[in-house]
Design a protein around this motif. Structure first.
Motif, PDB file in Angstrom:
ATOM      1  N   CYS A  43       0.771  -1.263   0.001  1.00 16.42           N
ATOM      2  CA  CYS A  43      -0.138   0.084   0.083  1.00 16.42           C
ATOM      3  C   CYS A  43       0.746   1.132   0.020  1.00 16.42           C
ATOM      4  O   CYS A  43       0.560   2.109  -0.558  1.00 16.42           O
ATOM      5  N   SER A  44       1.933   1.258   0.875  1.00 13.51           N
ATOM      6  CA  SER A  44       2.755   2.541   1.099  1.00 13.51           C
ATOM      7  C   SER A  44       3.655   2.863  -0.279  1.00 13.51           C
ATOM      8  O   SER A  44       3.977   3.672  -0.814  1.00 13.51           O
ATOM      9  N   ALA A  45       4.147   1.520  -0.968  1.00  7.24           N
ATOM     10  CA  ALA A  45       4.650   1.562  -2.161  1.00  7.24           C
ATOM     11  C   ALA A  45       3.939   2.165  -3.391  1.00  7.24           C
ATOM     12  O   ALA A  45       4.364   2.882  -4.171  1.00  7.24           O
ATOM     13  N   VAL A  46       2.666   2.019  -3.333  1.00  9.01           N
ATOM     14  CA  VAL A  46       1.851   2.331  -4.611  1.00  9.01           C
ATOM     15  C   VAL A  46       1.615   3.705  -4.252  1.00  9.01           C
ATOM     16  O   VAL A  46       1.512   4.525  -5.167  1.00  9.01           O
ATOM     17  N   ARG A  47       1.294   4.321  -2.914  1.00 11.04           N
ATOM     18  CA  ARG A  47       0.967   5.502  -2.790  1.00 11.04           C
ATOM     19  C   ARG A  47       2.254   6.469  -3.093  1.00 11.04           C
ATOM     20  O   ARG A  47       2.043   7.724  -3.362  1.00 11.04           O
ATOM     21  N   ASP A  48       3.237   5.954  -2.782  1.00  8.50           N
ATOM     22  CA  ASP A  48       4.421   6.696  -2.808  1.00  8.50           C
ATOM     23  C   ASP A  48       4.803   6.808  -4.432  1.00  8.50           C
ATOM     24  O   ASP A  48       5.357   7.863  -4.799  1.00  8.50           O
ATOM     25  N   LYS A  49       4.378   5.839  -5.245  1.00 13.35           N
ATOM     26  CA  LYS A  49       4.725   5.893  -6.555  1.00 13.35           C
ATOM     27  C   LYS A  49       3.861   6.643  -7.518  1.00 13.35           C
ATOM     28  O   LYS A  49       4.251   7.268  -8.524  1.00 13.35           O
ATOM     29  N   PHE A  50       2.388   6.625  -7.163  1.00 16.60           N
ATOM     30  CA  PHE A  50       1.462   7.086  -7.817  1.00 16.60           C
ATOM     31  C   PHE A  50       0.686   8.358  -7.510  1.00 16.60           C
ATOM     32  O   PHE A  50       0.000   8.055  -6.066  1.00 16.60           O
ATOM     33  N   ASN A  51       0.558   9.397  -7.862  1.00 20.52           N
ATOM     34  CA  ASN A  51      -0.372  10.339  -7.112  1.00 20.52           C
ATOM     35  C   ASN A  51      -1.940  10.172  -7.461  1.00 20.52           C
ATOM     36  O   ASN A  51      -2.777  10.704  -6.847  1.00 20.52           O
ATOM     37  N   GLY A  52      -1.972   9.299  -8.496  1.00 21.90           N
ATOM     38  CA  GLY A  52      -3.460   9.128  -8.806  1.00 21.90           C
ATOM     39  C   GLY A  52      -3.702   8.475 -10.346  1.00 21.90           C
ATOM     40  O   GLY A  52      -2.642   8.303 -10.958  1.00 21.90           O
ATOM     41  N   ILE A  53      -4.608   8.401 -10.881  1.00 20.99           N
ATOM     42  CA  ILE A  53      -5.113   7.846 -12.226  1.00 20.99           C
ATOM     43  C   ILE A  53      -6.164   8.796 -12.718  1.00 20.99           C
ATOM     44  O   ILE A  53      -6.835   9.039 -12.497  1.00 20.99           O
ATOM     45  N   TRP A  54      -5.973   8.782 -14.001  1.00 23.58           N
ATOM     46  CA  TRP A  54      -6.805   9.517 -15.075  1.00 23.58           C
ATOM     47  C   TRP A  54      -7.867   8.579 -15.514  1.00 23.58           C
ATOM     48  O   TRP A  54      -7.704   7.535 -15.821  1.00 23.58           O
ATOM     49  N   ILE A  55      -9.132   9.157 -15.276  1.00 21.67           N
ATOM     50  CA  ILE A  55     -10.379   8.343 -15.581  1.00 21.67           C
ATOM     51  C   ILE A  55     -11.154   9.153 -16.465  1.00 21.67           C
ATOM     52  O   ILE A  55     -11.318  10.399 -16.311  1.00 21.67           O
ATOM     53  N   ARG A  56     -11.853   8.542 -17.621  1.00 21.31           N
ATOM     54  CA  ARG A  56     -12.509   9.305 -18.441  1.00 21.31           C
ATOM     55  C   ARG A  56     -13.985   8.647 -18.534  1.00 21.31           C
ATOM     56  O   ARG A  56     -14.350   7.587 -18.458  1.00 21.31           O
ATOM     57  N   TYR A  57     -15.047   9.753 -18.736  1.00 23.78           N
ATOM     58  CA  TYR A  57     -16.401   9.048 -18.497  1.00 23.78           C
ATOM     59  C   TYR A  57     -17.207  10.657 -19.261  1.00 23.78           C
ATOM     60  O   TYR A  57     -16.560  11.395 -19.614  1.00 23.78           O
ATOM     61  N   THR A  58     -18.490  10.150 -19.370  1.00 23.34           N
ATOM     62  CA  THR A  58     -19.228  11.243 -20.063  1.00 23.34           C
ATOM     63  C   THR A  58     -20.169  11.919 -19.265  1.00 23.34           C
ATOM     64  O   THR A  58     -20.831  10.838 -18.179  1.00 23.34           O
ATOM     65  N   ALA A  59     -20.338  13.066 -19.065  1.00 24.36           N
ATOM     66  CA  ALA A  59     -21.392  13.803 -18.206  1.00 24.36           C
ATOM     67  C   ALA A  59     -22.115  14.721 -18.749  1.00 24.36           C
ATOM     68  O   ALA A  59     -21.814  15.174 -19.797  1.00 24.36           O
ATOM     69  N   THR A  60     -23.298  14.904 -18.160  1.00 17.11           N
ATOM     70  CA  THR A  60     -24.330  15.748 -18.921  1.00 17.11           C
ATOM     71  C   THR A  60     -25.084  16.443 -17.611  1.00 17.11           C
ATOM     72  O   THR A  60     -25.087  15.939 -16.689  1.00 17.11           O
ATOM     73  N   THR A  61     -25.205  17.676 -17.863  1.00 11.89           N
ATOM     74  CA  THR A  61     -26.160  18.624 -16.859  1.00 11.89           C
ATOM     75  C   THR A  61     -27.168  19.368 -17.816  1.00 11.89           C
ATOM     76  O   THR A  61     -26.584  19.843 -19.040  1.00 11.89           O
ATOM     77  N   THR A  62     -28.143  19.724 -17.424  1.00 11.15           N
ATOM     78  CA  THR A  62     -29.276  20.424 -17.879  1.00 11.15           C
ATOM     79  C   THR A  62     -29.229  21.892 -17.217  1.00 11.15           C
ATOM     80  O   THR A  62     -30.285  22.842 -17.801  1.00 11.15           O
ATOM     81  N   ASP A  63     -28.398  21.985 -16.112  1.00 12.47           N
ATOM     82  CA  ASP A  63     -28.645  23.407 -15.621  1.00 12.47           C
ATOM     83  C   ASP A  63     -27.780  24.390 -16.344  1.00 12.47           C
ATOM     84  O   ASP A  63     -26.462  24.288 -16.473  1.00 12.47           O
ATOM     85  N   VAL A  64     -28.309  25.522 -16.628  1.00 13.33           N
ATOM     86  CA  VAL A  64     -27.763  26.625 -17.542  1.00 13.33           C
ATOM     87  C   VAL A  64     -26.774  27.333 -16.660  1.00 13.33           C
ATOM     88  O   VAL A  64     -25.795  27.710 -17.286  1.00 13.33           O
ATOM     89  N   GLU A  65     -27.154  27.415 -15.204  1.00 15.03           N
ATOM     90  CA  GLU A  65     -26.065  28.182 -14.513  1.00 15.03           C
ATOM     91  C   GLU A  65     -24.680  27.374 -14.593  1.00 15.03           C
ATOM     92  O   GLU A  65     -23.725  28.039 -14.238  1.00 15.03           O
ATOM     93  N   GLU A  66     -24.756  25.839 -14.022  1.00 12.74           N
ATOM     94  CA  GLU A  66     -23.819  25.240 -14.061  1.00 12.74           C
ATOM     95  C   GLU A  66     -23.017  25.257 -15.336  1.00 12.74           C
ATOM     96  O   GLU A  66     -21.572  25.241 -15.288  1.00 12.74           O
ATOM     97  N   ILE A  67     -23.725  25.438 -16.537  1.00 18.95           N
ATOM     98  CA  ILE A  67     -22.847  25.138 -17.723  1.00 18.95           C
ATOM     99  C   ILE A  67     -22.062  26.811 -17.952  1.00 18.95           C
ATOM    100  O   ILE A  67     -20.969  26.983 -18.335  1.00 18.95           O
ATOM    101  N   LYS A  68     -22.606  27.827 -17.494  1.00 22.59           N
ATOM    102  CA  LYS A  68     -22.120  29.328 -17.433  1.00 22.59           C
ATOM    103  C   LYS A  68     -20.847  29.159 -16.633  1.00 22.59           C
ATOM    104  O   LYS A  68     -19.769  29.689 -16.907  1.00 22.59           O
TER     105      LYS A  68
END
Length: 565
Positions: A43-68
């Motif tokens: 666990c400690s070795a993995v944490r020291d070596k990697f800051n994180g991982i990139w994830i890709r996904y699709t997001a949708t929002t209908t809130d006009v204020e959030e888009i602004k």
């Protein structure tokens, strides 16, 4: 036995309700993934070596204020390929293809998720309400020192932006309570006691000083409860973090409340007797000047002992330990045993009772939770152990040959609190996990009373004209400078002389099975949704799931239930 009605429990109905929520997709994820390793060293070795991982996904929002807000947070358009290398139906050549994207410059919340700076939004020019957006963001590896029992699962879905908004709302609540206390408590004391006695140049009776001290203690408890509610309302993911923030907030609110309230009650004596004796030229002093400064010490001593130092602490313990038990017992008897109140009143009583049981019946489990002992709640104790010595050390700024009495009573107070905790609080409280961050925060705040002592030495250095002129107000700036220097010196000493071990240091590399057998709690049996899933639909985990199944939830005091697992 009179309160419990276990025959009304229906396990089949509970299973049906959970499966309907689970399979209908109404159980929203928190956006956090928990990875359990077989070895601490891995666990400690993995944490020291990697800051994180990139994830890709699709997001949708209908809130006009959030888009602004999203468009205003995006930077310049760039070209690049996907960082997430998982195929997800995309060929390798398509994944390597360069495409337009823009990075989020300022944290923004979209569709209930926090998009932090650095998040990629592809084809940012075509962002619009209701249109799918391809997003890539970094899933960071968090500190692995967090204990499973300190995870606040109900807050996991609250992002950083939402927590900031709730933090400002919590601060507003505390200020509202403070304003109400100022109108209902501070103003009447100033109008009926402080100002009239000051104009008459007459000191209140010792009994009045005791009443003011007790009132200050009660007000401090009310402000502490408001601060706790505001801290919990923010929605921190870890109880250790939540407790650390509460200790800082409660320490400063309690200190400010004590200075304003106590200083307001002693305003006349401070104005008449503070720093009146000229230590550099004793021949110019008159008996009147000496008497005024001694009267200031007498008023301060009467304010501290026993009203604020002893009576306030005892009343605080009673409000936290005795009153809730008596209140819950009486209200539960009224609503569920005697049934002598109308149904609307019974519903109101159930809203006051712990865990808000339904008004029509009380299960054995709800009755047990209502009358469960309180938690140890160490976070509630730290601010008192910091503020009390700091306020008592203020006596070092007043001339008196009886100042040693304050420290003698402070020693008795420390002995009294030790006995209360050792023989009253601990035997009647439930165990809870406290992170190392809380201890570190309390050690840093302990620099406040230590810095007060150093500032007092500078104050007397100026009065004796060893560090400046007593007649020059500018010379007293050294008092503030020494106070700040004391705080910095204390922080430096903690960092250099007494550092804590890194949270992920492997002193002993134990296996997951050994740790689980010793502690009884894991990341699985403290997760409420995982426990329900393990109990009602274990087939969802696959064939090799014996290590992660947790049909029995973990709870301190009921570790024996895990022995059969």
């Amino acid at each position: 036995a009179e309160l419990a009605r276990p025959e009304l429990l229906n396990a089949d109905a509970d299973k049906s309700e959970f499966l309907s929520l689970y399979r209908s997709g109404k159980l929203e994820g928190s956006g956090n993934a928990f990875v359990v390793f077989r070895k601490k060293s891995v666990c400690s070795a993995v944490r020291d070596k990697f800051n994180g991982i990139w994830i890709r996904y699709t997001a949708t929002t209908t809130d006009v204020e959030e888009i602004k807000r999203l468009k205003s947070a995006l930077g310049e358009a760039c070209l690049g390929s996907f960082l997430d290398t998982c195929s997800d139906g995309i060929s390798d050549s398509e994944a390597r293809k360069e495409r337009s994207f823009a990075r989020v410059q300022v944290a923004v919340e979209i569709a209930g998720e926090s998009w932090y700076p650095g998040t990629r939004v592809y084809d940012a020019d075509s962002v619009a309400p209701g249109k799918p957006m391809v997003v890539e963001r970094m899933a960071k590896v968090i500190d692995d020192s967090t204990e499973p029992t300190t995870a606040l699962w109900s807050n996991m879905g609250k992002g950083r932006c939402r927590r900031k908004q709730r933090m400002f709302q919590g601060v507003r609540k505390v200020l509202t309570v403070w304003t109400a206390i100022g109108i209902l408590v501070y103003a009447p004391i100033a109008y009926y006691i402080t100002i009239p006695f000051g104009l008459a140049q007459y000191s209140p009776s010792p009994l009045t000083g005791q009443v003011i001290g007790i009132t200050l203690a009660l007000v401090g408890n009310l402000i502490g409860m408001a601060t706790w509610d505001a801290t919990v309302f923010v929605g921190y993911h870890s109880k250790s973090r939540q407790d650390s923030v509460f200790v800082v907030m409660s320490t400063f609110t309690n200190l400010l409340n004590t200075i304003l309230f106590g200083g307001g009650g002693l305003l006349y004596y401070i104005a008449q007797g503070f720093n009146t004796v000229d230590m550099s030229d004793l021949a110019e002093n008159t008996p009147r000047k000496v008497r005024r400064e001694l009267e200031l010490f007498g008023a301060f001593f009467g304010f501290l002992i026993p009203g604020w130092l002893f009576a306030g602490a005892i009343m605080g313990k009673c409000m936290g330990m005795v009153v809730p038990v008596v209140q819950t017992f009486i209200l539960a008897r009224l609503a569920f045993v005697w049934r002598c109140v109308p149904r609307p009143v019974a519903k109101l009583i159930c809203m006051i009772l712990p865990y808000n049981p339904p008004a029509n019946w009380l299960s054995a489990r709800e009755a047990e939770r209502m009358f469960a002992p309180p938690l140890v709640s160490i976070a509630w104790e730290y601010n008192m152990y910091i503020i009390t010595p700091a306020v008592c050390f203020l006596v070092l700024f007043v001339m008196s040959a009886q100042a040693w009495k304050v420290f003698a009573y402070l020693t008795l107070w420390a002995l009294m609190m030790h006995l209360i905790h050792r023989f009253v609080s601990l035997p009647t409280s439930r165990k809870e996990t406290v992170g190392v961050h809380l201890d570190e925060t309390a050690e840093k705040l302990w620099g406040i009373p230590l810095a007060v002592v150093l500032a007092a030495s500078g104050f007397w250095g100026v009065r004796c004209e060893a560090l400046g002129s007593n007649d020059s107000p500018a010379s007293y700036w050294i008092v503030l400078l020494l106070f700040l220097f004391g705080l910095l010196l204390h922080q430096f000493a903690l960092q250099v002389l007494g550092p804590h071990l890194p949270a992920h240091t492997d002193l002993v590399d134990r296996s997951y099975e050994d740790v689980r057998r010793k502690l009884r709690y894991t990341w699985f049996n403290v997760n409420p949704v995982h426990v329900l899933k393990s109990r009602f639909c274990p087939d969802e985990f696959g064939p090799d799931s014996s290590d992660i199944l947790a049909p029995v939830p973990f709870e301190f005091g009921k570790e024996y239930l895990q022995l059969a697992q």
